[in-house]
Design an enzyme around this catalytic site. Structure first.
Site, PDB file in Angstrom:
ATOM      1  N   ASP A  12       0.963  -1.020  -0.175  1.00 11.12           N
ATOM      2  CA  ASP A  12      -0.131   0.027  -0.056  1.00 11.12           C
ATOM      3  C   ASP A  12       0.837   1.362  -0.028  1.00 11.12           C
ATOM      4  O   ASP A  12       1.885   1.351   0.707  1.00 11.12           O
ATOM      5  CB  ASP A  12      -0.896   0.049   1.251  1.00 11.12           C
ATOM      6  CG  ASP A  12      -1.564   1.024   1.198  1.00 11.12           C
ATOM      7  OD1 ASP A  12      -2.543   1.428   0.585  1.00 11.12           O
ATOM      8  OD2 ASP A  12      -1.636   2.057   2.164  1.00 11.12           O
ATOM      9  N   GLU A  65       0.994  -0.611  -5.230  1.00  9.42           N
ATOM     10  CA  GLU A  65       0.218   0.485  -5.425  1.00  9.42           C
ATOM     11  C   GLU A  65       0.778   1.874  -5.273  1.00  9.42           C
ATOM     12  O   GLU A  65       1.144   2.570  -4.347  1.00  9.42           O
ATOM     13  CB  GLU A  65      -0.729   0.548  -4.123  1.00  9.42           C
ATOM     14  CG  GLU A  65      -1.896   1.633  -4.589  1.00  9.42           C
ATOM     15  CD  GLU A  65      -2.477   2.501  -3.478  1.00  9.42           C
ATOM     16  OE1 GLU A  65      -3.395   3.289  -3.634  1.00  9.42           O
ATOM     17  OE2 GLU A  65      -1.829   2.327  -2.392  1.00  9.42           O
TER      18      GLU A  65
END
Length: 640
Positions: A302, A353
């Site tokens: 993330d 990401e």
């Protein structure tokens, strides 16, 4: 001491076998638990818990040389006992902290760690692991993104257990034609509204849904069904909760000491100090922990952008040693982590990401890349959704938004995400972004899904989007499954199921995802009609033709070139009545197939002419290719 030395040097990827709490025996063979915690600035450390009535100083820890590690053995400790560390800071203040390496933690709002024996489960996924470890250069990747707390709940609104989710979610994934599931963060976190992205227990699977053994059962069951499991992993930042990592020994230990590098004020969190060896050990070991001990098939990392840019979300930032905005420590950490995984666990996925144009995110570390296996294609997602939310009359001036992604489609190894982030915070659900009346909304969404599935790159779809949930995603309640009682929602789900299974069994759609060998534009400049067409090509040369009509008006007598003379069929048609479409015939008189003509088009000597249905996507193929039928696929859910 050797393992402690490796931990201090930032090289150990199994520090969770050194630090934390473990069942063992003392020299007199009395059972209990050993404890070890890193708190180099602490003046004193003791372990408090249900085994000593939460009294500090009963069980004092001793320093292990100059490693900063404190250890002790408690003969009376047993599994399921609660505990924390009572740490005396350099200022003489006593603070109580949960164990950073705890294997289990209390369910919020309680915050204590729980003693747990990791020898808690017998795996039965050897067949899956053998298939995974054999490895292949290309395979379909169709991911269903899930938030376990809101996929389904019991009638009383209580959470389902991991074992219940294993059965229900596993069966759903197989039926729907997904071959991978990505779980939003399951590491322990105190606030439901954070969706798991503010982690306080990096080594503790959340107790909301059961024990670590229950979670292993779910992973094991998914593997037996041929499903990959990907975890959302959050190494970029952590919350300021007093019981967790923040100011752990009274100093900035896990976080960078300078707030210009150590805080992400946009999220109200601390950022890890990636230049500190022990912090690298903590995070690298944590990644290894989930991949190895829990048999996870991949991690989606993330907020990579917030790690690699020192000025991310900051007006006042700390430049690097060269005066630049790159966070060299974070870059080095990611390269070290990804190189380790590539060398030791080459079959696992490491997905970034990352939302900028940072080069070589999926490039090899030895070539200066970050070393990830995949990157989310955020540019494709934003451009595509921006295009499709345009009213139909304006799309003629925005065609580049739909085609631009192919100018960089092979610069990285991409996954095309339609994730949870796109259906929250006032962005509207995917179906509600589609313009027009109800019929046009459903038709537009079917066309979007077909386009996504046929574009190069892996696929990711967030739960609920497959049946057109109108409201934005709500983390505190289950999906609106009742919508399947209505024809349009049920037929949309039927289309997604058919599309998914068609993707898995059609090598032309994924076998050459990483080069122009697998893709050829046919129509990219027909702005007045908003028509796009392209070929997807398998390694053996077999191809399918994809045609998109992105307006609600039928287009008569449209000509598309084909590479081989013969009879063609629409093997998938989003406008089919069985999916809620209009059933508009491909020719003025309905026909089961189209016959090519010796008329040049788009560089081919043969072509087809037919009437394009309204607001639809078509997949055309030589008639020898059978229409999709997922019921015949059997075990096609794994790597093909």
């Amino acid at each position: 001491m050797n393992q402690a030395y490796l931990f201090n040097q930032g090289h150990d990827h199994m520090s969770y076998n050194l630090l934390g709490a473990f069942p063992t025996t003392d020299p007199d063979n009395q059972p209990g638990y050993s404890f070890a915690v890193w708190a180099p600035a602490a003046a004193a450390v003791s372990v408090v818990g249900s085994f000593n009535f939460w009294k500090p100083n009963v069980h004092q820890l001793e320093k292990l040389g100059d490693t900063g590690i404190w250890t002790c053995f408690v003969v009376d400790a047993r599994q399921w006992d609660r505990y924390k560390y009572a740490i005396q800071t350099p200022d003489g203040v006593e603070i109580w902290k949960a164990d950073p390496y705890a294997r289990h933690m209390e369910t919020r709002p309680d915050t204590a760690s729980i003693l747990y024996d990791p020898r808690d489960f017998t795996w039965q996924d050897d067949k899956w692991r053998a298939v995974r470890q054999a490895g292949q250069d290309s395979y379909p990747l169709n991911i269903y993104e899930v938030h376990l707390g809101s996929w389904r709940r019991h009638a009383d609104r209580n959470f389902m257990n991991y074992r219940e989710l294993a059965t229900e979610l596993g069966a759903y994934l197989v039926d729907m034609g997904y071959n991978a599931v990505e779980l939003m963060p399951v590491m322990e976190h105190p606030l439901d509204a954070s969706w798991g992205y503010q982690v306080t227990g990096y080594y503790s699977v959340t107790s909301r849904f059961g024990t670590p053994a229950d979670f292993k059962f779910m992973i094991n069951h998914f593997h037996q069904l041929g499903l990959m499991v990907i975890l959302d992993w959050v190494p970029a930042h952590f919350p300021k909760d007093a019981h967790a990592l923040a100011r752990f020994d009274g100093t900035a230990l896990y976080e960078h000491g300078d707030p210009r590098r150590g805080e992400l004020r946009e999220w109200g969190t601390y950022a890890f100090d990636f230049g500190k060896c022990e912090v690298r050990s903590f995070l690298i070991s944590n990644a290894w922990f989930w991949l190895d001990e829990f048999h996870i098939d991949g991690l989606r990392v993330d907020a990579v952008s917030s790690m690699i840019y020192a000025d991310y979300g900051r007006t006042d930032f700390l430049p690097n040693s060269r005066g630049g905005r790159e966070n060299l420590d974070a870059i080095g950490f990611l390269q070290q982590l990804n190189q380790l995984i590539r060398d030791k666990l080459p079959d696992r996925l490491m997905i970034a990401e990352e939302s900028t144009a940072w080069p070589k995110v999926t490039g090899p570390v030895e070539d200066g890349g970050l070393g990830f296996t995949h990157k989310w294609n955020m540019g494709w997602m934003h451009d595509t959704l921006d295009y499709l939310k345009c009213d139909f009359v304006y799309r003629t001036w925005h065609r580049e938004q739909l085609s631009f992604s192919m100018t960089y489609a092979f610069s990285e190894r991409y996954i095309l995400p339609l994730s949870h982030d796109e259906v929250v915070h006032g962005k509207l659900s995917l179906i509600d972004r589609m313009p027009g009346d109800l019929w046009r909304k459903f038709a537009g969404l079917r066309a979007l899904y077909l386009y996504q599935m046929c574009h190069p790159g892996g696929k990711l779809q967030f739960m609920g989007s497959e049946f057109g949930q109108f409201i934005e995603w709500r983390f505190d309640e289950q999906l609106e499954w009742f919508l399947l009682e209505f024809d349009q929602h049920r037929l949309l789900r039927d289309f997604v199921r058919e599309l998914n299974h068609f993707y898995l069994k059609t090598p032309a759609l994924w076998q050459q995802d990483e080069s122009w060998d697998g893709f050829r534009w046919l129509v990219v400049d027909d702005a007045p009609k908003s028509v796009f067409a392209f070929n997807r090509i398998a390694q053996g040369g077999q191809s399918v033709t994809i045609v998109l009509n992105l307006t609600p008006d039928p287009v008569p007598n449209y000509r598309i070139g084909v590479s081989t003379a013969g009879r063609y069929a629409a093997v998938l048609n989003s406008d089919d009545m069985c999916f809620g479409g209009s059933g508009f015939p491909l020719r003025p008189n309905p026909a089961t197939s189209l016959v090519s003509e010796a008329i040049e088009a788009q560089g081919f000597s043969e072509s087809l002419v037919f009437d394009l249905p309204p607001l639809c996507g078509l997949v055309l193929a030589r008639a020898a290719i059978e229409r999709s039928n997922h019921a015949e696929e059997g075990d096609q859910n794994g790597k093909t």
